[in-house]
Design a protein around this motif. Structure first.
Motif, PDB file in Angstrom:
ATOM      1  N   ASN A   1       0.816  -1.211   0.000  1.00 10.16           N
ATOM      2  CA  ASN A   1       0.000   0.000   0.000  1.00 10.16           C
ATOM      3  C   ASN A   1       0.855   1.269   0.000  1.00 10.16           C
ATOM      4  O   ASN A   1       0.329   2.374   0.136  1.00 10.16           O
ATOM      5  CB  ASN A   1      -0.921  -0.017   1.229  1.00 10.16           C
ATOM      6  CG  ASN A   1      -2.146   0.837   1.008  1.00 10.16           C
ATOM      7  OD1 ASN A   1      -2.573   1.009  -0.131  1.00 10.16           O
ATOM      8  ND2 ASN A   1      -2.690   1.389   2.074  1.00 10.16           N
ATOM      9  N   THR A   2       2.166   1.121  -0.112  1.00 14.08           N
ATOM     10  CA  THR A   2       3.021   2.309  -0.093  1.00 14.08           C
ATOM     11  C   THR A   2       3.654   2.592  -1.460  1.00 14.08           C
ATOM     12  O   THR A   2       4.229   3.646  -1.668  1.00 14.08           O
ATOM     13  CB  THR A   2       4.184   2.138   0.909  1.00 14.08           C
ATOM     14  OG1 THR A   2       5.070   1.115   0.415  1.00 14.08           O
ATOM     15  CG2 THR A   2       3.688   1.748   2.282  1.00 14.08           C
TER      16      THR A   2
ATOM     17  N   THR B   1      -6.711  -1.212  -1.943  1.00 17.67           N
ATOM     18  CA  THR B   1      -5.794  -0.782  -3.005  1.00 17.67           C
ATOM     19  C   THR B   1      -5.530  -1.925  -3.980  1.00 17.67           C
ATOM     20  O   THR B   1      -5.628  -1.770  -5.201  1.00 17.67           O
ATOM     21  CB  THR B   1      -4.454  -0.316  -2.391  1.00 17.67           C
ATOM     22  OG1 THR B   1      -4.713   0.768  -1.510  1.00 17.67           O
ATOM     23  CG2 THR B   1      -3.461   0.106  -3.456  1.00 17.67           C
ATOM     24  N   LEU B   2      -5.201  -3.084  -3.412  1.00 16.06           N
ATOM     25  CA  LEU B   2      -4.855  -4.211  -4.284  1.00 16.06           C
ATOM     26  C   LEU B   2      -6.050  -4.643  -5.119  1.00 16.06           C
ATOM     27  O   LEU B   2      -5.914  -4.994  -6.292  1.00 16.06           O
ATOM     28  CB  LEU B   2      -4.322  -5.377  -3.446  1.00 16.06           C
ATOM     29  CG  LEU B   2      -2.935  -5.135  -2.819  1.00 16.06           C
ATOM     30  CD1 LEU B   2      -2.541  -6.299  -1.916  1.00 16.06           C
ATOM     31  CD2 LEU B   2      -1.860  -4.909  -3.881  1.00 16.06           C
ATOM     32  N   SER B   3      -7.217  -4.570  -4.520  1.00 13.21           N
ATOM     33  CA  SER B   3      -8.389  -4.989  -5.279  1.00 13.21           C
ATOM     34  C   SER B   3      -8.618  -4.044  -6.485  1.00 13.21           C
ATOM     35  O   SER B   3      -9.009  -4.493  -7.565  1.00 13.21           O
ATOM     36  CB  SER B   3      -9.556  -5.092  -4.310  1.00 13.21           C
ATOM     37  OG  SER B   3     -10.683  -4.570  -4.837  1.00 13.21           O
ATOM     38  N   ASN B   4      -8.322  -2.762  -6.297  1.00  6.60           N
ATOM     39  CA  ASN B   4      -8.390  -1.837  -7.450  1.00  6.60           C
ATOM     40  C   ASN B   4      -7.374  -2.223  -8.524  1.00  6.60           C
ATOM     41  O   ASN B   4      -7.661  -2.157  -9.719  1.00  6.60           O
ATOM     42  CB  ASN B   4      -8.113  -0.399  -7.011  1.00  6.60           C
ATOM     43  CG  ASN B   4      -9.220   0.158  -6.151  1.00  6.60           C
ATOM     44  OD1 ASN B   4     -10.337  -0.341  -6.179  1.00  6.60           O
ATOM     45  ND2 ASN B   4      -8.910   1.180  -5.360  1.00  6.60           N
TER      46      ASN B   4
ATOM     47  N   ARG C   1     -14.481   1.642 -14.701  1.00 11.10           N
ATOM     48  CA  ARG C   1     -15.009   2.125 -13.426  1.00 11.10           C
ATOM     49  C   ARG C   1     -14.045   1.843 -12.276  1.00 11.10           C
ATOM     50  O   ARG C   1     -14.418   1.904 -11.104  1.00 11.10           O
ATOM     51  CB  ARG C   1     -16.354   1.453 -13.159  1.00 11.10           C
ATOM     52  CG  ARG C   1     -17.391   1.805 -14.224  1.00 11.10           C
ATOM     53  CD  ARG C   1     -18.545   0.823 -14.189  1.00 11.10           C
ATOM     54  NE  ARG C   1     -19.357   1.002 -12.992  1.00 11.10           N
ATOM     55  CZ  ARG C   1     -20.377   1.845 -12.918  1.00 11.10           C
ATOM     56  NH1 ARG C   1     -20.691   2.585 -13.957  1.00 11.10           N
ATOM     57  NH2 ARG C   1     -21.079   1.951 -11.816  1.00 11.10           N
ATOM     58  N   VAL C   2     -12.814   1.520 -12.637  1.00  7.16           N
ATOM     59  CA  VAL C   2     -11.845   1.206 -11.575  1.00  7.16           C
ATOM     60  C   VAL C   2     -11.570   2.460 -10.748  1.00  7.16           C
ATOM     61  O   VAL C   2     -11.283   3.522 -11.294  1.00  7.16           O
ATOM     62  CB  VAL C   2     -10.519   0.679 -12.179  1.00  7.16           C
ATOM     63  CG1 VAL C   2      -9.518   0.390 -11.065  1.00  7.16           C
ATOM     64  CG2 VAL C   2     -10.765  -0.560 -13.017  1.00  7.16           C
ATOM     65  N   GLU C   3     -11.676   2.298  -9.453  1.00  2.65           N
ATOM     66  CA  GLU C   3     -11.442   3.408  -8.523  1.00  2.65           C
ATOM     67  C   GLU C   3      -9.946   3.689  -8.471  1.00  2.65           C
ATOM     68  O   GLU C   3      -9.167   2.835  -8.073  1.00  2.65           O
ATOM     69  CB  GLU C   3     -11.963   2.979  -7.146  1.00  2.65           C
ATOM     70  CG  GLU C   3     -11.813   3.992  -6.049  1.00  2.65           C
ATOM     71  CD  GLU C   3     -12.644   5.242  -6.294  1.00  2.65           C
ATOM     72  OE1 GLU C   3     -12.008   6.266  -6.615  1.00  2.65           O
ATOM     73  OE2 GLU C   3     -13.877   5.187  -6.168  1.00  2.65           O
ATOM     74  N   ARG C   4      -9.553   4.887  -8.914  1.00  5.67           N
ATOM     75  CA  ARG C   4      -8.113   5.191  -8.928  1.00  5.67           C
ATOM     76  C   ARG C   4      -7.641   5.918  -7.683  1.00  5.67           C
ATOM     77  O   ARG C   4      -6.475   6.254  -7.557  1.00  5.67           O
ATOM     78  CB  ARG C   4      -7.784   6.032 -10.170  1.00  5.67           C
ATOM     79  CG  ARG C   4      -7.635   5.198 -11.410  1.00  5.67           C
ATOM     80  CD  ARG C   4      -6.639   5.835 -12.348  1.00  5.67           C
ATOM     81  NE  ARG C   4      -7.168   6.990 -13.041  1.00  5.67           N
ATOM     82  CZ  ARG C   4      -6.448   8.079 -13.314  1.00  5.67           C
ATOM     83  NH1 ARG C   4      -5.193   8.173 -12.926  1.00  5.67           N
ATOM     84  NH2 ARG C   4      -6.981   9.085 -13.985  1.00  5.67           N
ATOM     85  N   LYS C   5      -8.578   6.178  -6.773  1.00  3.40           N
ATOM     86  CA  LYS C   5      -8.158   6.928  -5.575  1.00  3.40           C
ATOM     87  C   LYS C   5      -7.697   5.964  -4.495  1.00  3.40           C
ATOM     88  O   LYS C   5      -8.359   5.752  -3.498  1.00  3.40           O
ATOM     89  CB  LYS C   5      -9.318   7.767  -5.052  1.00  3.40           C
ATOM     90  CG  LYS C   5      -9.544   9.031  -5.839  1.00  3.40           C
ATOM     91  CD  LYS C   5     -10.277  10.067  -4.989  1.00  3.40           C
ATOM     92  CE  LYS C   5     -10.946  11.098  -5.862  1.00  3.40           C
ATOM     93  NZ  LYS C   5     -12.187  10.624  -6.502  1.00  3.40           N
ATOM     94  N   SER C   6      -6.580   5.329  -4.732  1.00  2.19           N
ATOM     95  CA  SER C   6      -6.106   4.367  -3.742  1.00  2.19           C
ATOM     96  C   SER C   6      -5.712   5.109  -2.471  1.00  2.19           C
ATOM     97  O   SER C   6      -5.185   6.206  -2.526  1.00  2.19           O
ATOM     98  CB  SER C   6      -4.896   3.630  -4.290  1.00  2.19           C
ATOM     99  OG  SER C   6      -5.235   3.041  -5.502  1.00  2.19           O
ATOM    100  N   LYS C   7      -5.966   4.451  -1.346  1.00  3.56           N
ATOM    101  CA  LYS C   7      -5.612   5.091  -0.067  1.00  3.56           C
ATOM    102  C   LYS C   7      -4.193   4.714   0.302  1.00  3.56           C
ATOM    103  O   LYS C   7      -3.931   4.187   1.381  1.00  3.56           O
ATOM    104  CB  LYS C   7      -6.567   4.601   1.015  1.00  3.56           C
ATOM    105  CG  LYS C   7      -8.002   5.014   0.788  1.00  3.56           C
ATOM    106  CD  LYS C   7      -8.836   4.469   1.926  1.00  3.56           C
ATOM    107  CE  LYS C   7     -10.317   4.651   1.616  1.00  3.56           C
ATOM    108  NZ  LYS C   7     -11.158   3.685   2.286  1.00  3.56           N
ATOM    109  N   THR C   8      -3.300   4.889  -0.625  1.00  2.00           N
ATOM    110  CA  THR C   8      -1.941   4.447  -0.310  1.00  2.00           C
ATOM    111  C   THR C   8      -1.256   5.474   0.576  1.00  2.00           C
ATOM    112  O   THR C   8      -1.578   6.658   0.560  1.00  2.00           O
ATOM    113  CB  THR C   8      -1.096   4.183  -1.566  1.00  2.00           C
ATOM    114  OG1 THR C   8      -0.800   5.418  -2.171  1.00  2.00           O
ATOM    115  CG2 THR C   8      -1.810   3.287  -2.537  1.00  2.00           C
ATOM    116  N   LYS C   9      -0.335   4.993   1.358  1.00  7.16           N
ATOM    117  CA  LYS C   9       0.304   5.867   2.342  1.00  7.16           C
ATOM    118  C   LYS C   9       1.771   5.494   2.491  1.00  7.16           C
ATOM    119  O   LYS C   9       2.229   4.522   1.886  1.00  7.16           O
ATOM    120  CB  LYS C   9      -0.422   5.739   3.670  1.00  7.16           C
ATOM    121  CG  LYS C   9      -0.409   4.309   4.191  1.00  7.16           C
ATOM    122  CD  LYS C   9      -1.225   4.181   5.443  1.00  7.16           C
ATOM    123  CE  LYS C   9      -1.220   2.739   5.922  1.00  7.16           C
ATOM    124  NZ  LYS C   9      -2.390   2.340   6.650  1.00  7.16           N
TER     125      LYS C   9
END
Ligand code: ADP
Ligand code: MG
Ligand code: MG
Ligand code: MG
Length: 654
Positions: free
Chosen positions: A128-129, A564-567, A631-639
């Motif tokens: 996720n980073t 994130t990975l699912s996106n 429709r893939v969500e590109r706003k990953s909550k990566t940190k």
């Protein structure tokens, strides 16, 4: 692009007398290293990506996009945080400066390469980073750009080598003694001149070959493309050699920069031990063509649309230093071998225990020097590894530095310079990276085929997928091996236009079959869709399902990481099935539907300008592009994870 040594590079003529010296000591260095480190184990997974950005300057008034030759200047600024950190480490032994990035030069003077400052570790939260780190890197670069400059992560700038493609503008001087490429299209200044390696390498490759390189890629025949498509180079200063080398119905290019000036995404990971590294090297080799097709992003070169979607064959030809004898055109007199491939190409042999058990998988004739092979085996290196190294060593060194060669052959015990010299100019789909001198880095494997995508989101998706595949391969003991000649055939198919939609690839369906002698693999020809998404109604579930299953078995996957990975998987699944377009398909369509495009395969300057602006907006999230993302969500909550530097962090160039 490989090791950067300090000092004065040698000319091809000067280097000739030292070739055997470098090979002789390179082999000895490898034998020492191998025997010292072959039993070392217990390294954890560390990994990192490499992204190559190009700097584009936009002329909004004239609607022109040109390549900004400021890499040298930018790199000096980009290196400041790392320099500050290193100074602190030298003083205090550690540093509190968080290092997001490591920057280094690449072949072209409009290109910079960024890697994570410190490699990612094995924990699930690191997945996720990745995108976050890619964003930080891009931001660091963007912060230094001029108002009308943008940084794009694009495999191929479509008008490379066209008149006026750089800022400041420079012309090629093919007949000048100073031109190291003799190119009709590529000016010296488009090569990164801040380090002497690159220009010298270009000249040495040309001189060794005996003529300038010749790259011919089939032109994309559109409705108004001339038939036959033949270019006239006489006004560009052609001495006749280009007219002779250019094939009809092909786009012709004649300089190293047309290949090495393209960008890619590479991923390196550290294995527990040499055995694991050898296994991953082999297993991932079979994935190279699949990932190449899936990431295809290069439909246009030297201002023309071409009938290929990938960069691979172009780079291979752009650094092809084989002499006519080695290419099989003249009888062998001065050279030792006929060599079927360029030094940039797909690998020729597997290395793992599994390949030892099933020697029929290594079904390509591997060219190697018998004496070097024997020396390696006598030195304690097993036959497959000895063959691998002896095969790398059929190449001459094309890059030597005066301060690195000694008359007396005296080297430090851990020195691997000469080995690295040959290794780092064998640019293949996979690279087996031995530990560098110093104790902090283990055996690593590099995955090198992927084309670079236009967004951090896509690049992170590709990188995470490949790394998670390695985890699944190791945990479930997958066996993807097939005769390696089929992997080569797959490489050819992967580069075809819209390979994802039109091609089938040799693929092993019985991937859970343990590696046993005499076990016959079940190999079929499958589409990328089937390989990734599975075949309904059969036992073959596809790579994405298997990676998902692997993740379900891990207990440290946080909700954000999972999201994130699912996106990412949605994106890759859509790309594989053809529901979402590859970068190559999308770019080709963008150009073909541009109002200034005349259906003649010529890419208009205004189309490149609009393409660059659009790509920049897509990457920034300002422009939705359903054909690429659906429709893939590109706003990953990566940190980010706070990763402070310790002596063991391993930022060293490998
Ligand atoms: P090259 O260009 O030769 O492939 P680079 O230094 O550009 O080498 O890239 C090395 C890659 O390896 C980077 O992505 C980096 O993050 C990663 N890396 C660094 N240290 C390690 C390590 N110990 N294990 C695995 N990967 C590493
Ligand atoms: Mg690079
Ligand atoms: Mg690199
Ligand atoms: Mg690399």
């Amino acid at each position: 692009m490989g090791l950067l040594s300090a000092g004065e590079p040698m000319t091809w003529e000067e280097m000739k007398a030292w070739q055997d010296h470098v090979r002789h000591h390179g082999v000895k260095q490898f034998i020492r290293l191998y025997n010292r480190l072959k039993d070392e184990k217990g390294r954890v997974l560390k990994w990192g990506d490499e992204v190559e950005y190009i700097i584009v300057k936009l002329d909004h008034k004239e609607k022109k996009a040109r390549l900004s030759l400021r890499a040298d200047e930018l790199l000096k600024q980009l290196a400041e945080p790392e320099n500050a950190m290193m100074a602190e480490v030298a003083e205090k032994g550690s540093s509190d400066i968080e290092l997001h990035s490591h920057w280094c030069p690449e072949y072209a003077s409009y290109m910079v390469e960024g890697t994570p400052g410190i490699p990612y570790m094995g924990g699930m939260s690191y997945f996720n980073t990745v995108e976050h780190n890619m964003r930080l890197r891009r931001k660091e670069l963007e912060n230094l750009l001029q108002e009308d400059e943008i940084a794009v992560s694009l495999s191929t700038y479509p008008r490379l080598g066209c008149p006026d493609f750089t800022v400041p503008p420079f012309s090629p001087h093919p007949n000048s003694p100073d031109s190291f490429t003799k190119s009709l299209f590529w000016p010296n200044e488009a090569t990164f001149l801040g380090h002497p390696r690159f220009s010298r390498l270009s000249a040495n490759i040309r001189e060794r070959r005996g003529e300038k390189v010749a790259i011919n890629i089939p032109v994309f025949k559109d409705v108004n493309t001339p038939d036959p498509f033949v270019e006239d180079f006489s006004s560009l200063g052609d001495d006749g050699s280009s007219a002779a080398a250019a094939k009809p119905d092909h786009v012709y290019m004649d300089a190293m920069g047309f290949g090495m000036g393209l960008s890619c995404l590479q991923i390196t990971f550290q294995a527990d031990n040499i055995c694991e590294a050898r296994s991953l090297y082999d297993q991932l080799a079979t994935l190279c063509p699949i990932m190449l097709a899936l990431t295809a992003a290069s439909p246009s070169h030297r201002g023309y649309l071409v009938d290929r979607d990938c960069r691979w064959d172009i780079i291979a030809a752009s650094v092809d230093d084989r002499t006519p004898e080695e290419r099989g055109l003249d009888p062998l007199k001065k050279n030792k071998f006929v060599i079927p491939k360029s030094r940039y190409d797909s690998i020729d042999s597997y290395l793992s225990k599994c390949a030892q058990k099933s020697p029929e998988f290594n079904d390509i004739k591997v060219i190697y020097d018998e004496a070097i092979y024997k020396e390696l085996v006598d030195g304690g290196v097993d036959p497959l590894m000895a063959q691998h190294v002896a095969h790398l060593f059929i190449r001459d060194s094309v890059s030597m530095f005066r301060n690195k060669v000694h008359d007396d052959g005296e080297y430090e015990d851990e020195d691997i310079d000469h080995f690295e010299n040959i290794q780092s100019t064998n640019w293949q789909t996979m690279r087996f990276k031995p530990p560098p001198p110093g104790a902090s880095i283990g055996w690593r494997v590099e995955f090198r085929p992927c084309e670079l995508q236009i967004t951090d989101f896509e690049n992170a998706a590709v990188a995470c997928f490949v790394v998670l595949l390695t985890r699944a391969i190791l945990s479930y003991k997958w066996n993807l091996l097939m005769p390696i000649s089929l992997v080569d055939e797959n490489m050819k198919r992967a580069q075809k236009r819209d390979a994802v939609l039109t091609q089938k690839f040799y693929w092993r369906k019985d991937i859970f079959t343990l590696c046993e002698e005499d076990a016959k693999p079940v190999i079929e020809e499958l589409s990328i869709d089937e390989i990734l998404n599975g075949i309904p109604g059969t036992e073959y579930q596809g790579l994405l399902a298997l990676v998902r299953e692997y993740l379900r078995g891990q207990d440290d996957v946080e909700a954000d990481t999972s999201c994130t990975l699912s996106n990412y998987w949605q994106l890759l699944s859509g790309r594989a099935s053809g529901k979402l377009e590859t970068n190559a398909h999308w770019i080709r369509q963008f150009i073909r539907t541009h109002p200034d495009y005349k259906g003649d395969s010529v890419v208009p300057e205004s189309a490149v300008y609009d393409l660059m602006v659009s790509i920049n907006r897509i990457q920034a999230g300002e422009l939705k592009e359903p054909r690429l993302f659906g429709r893939v969500e590109r706003k990953s909550k990566t940190k980010d994870i706070n990763r402070s530097y310790t002596a063991d962090s391993g930022t060293k160039i490998g």
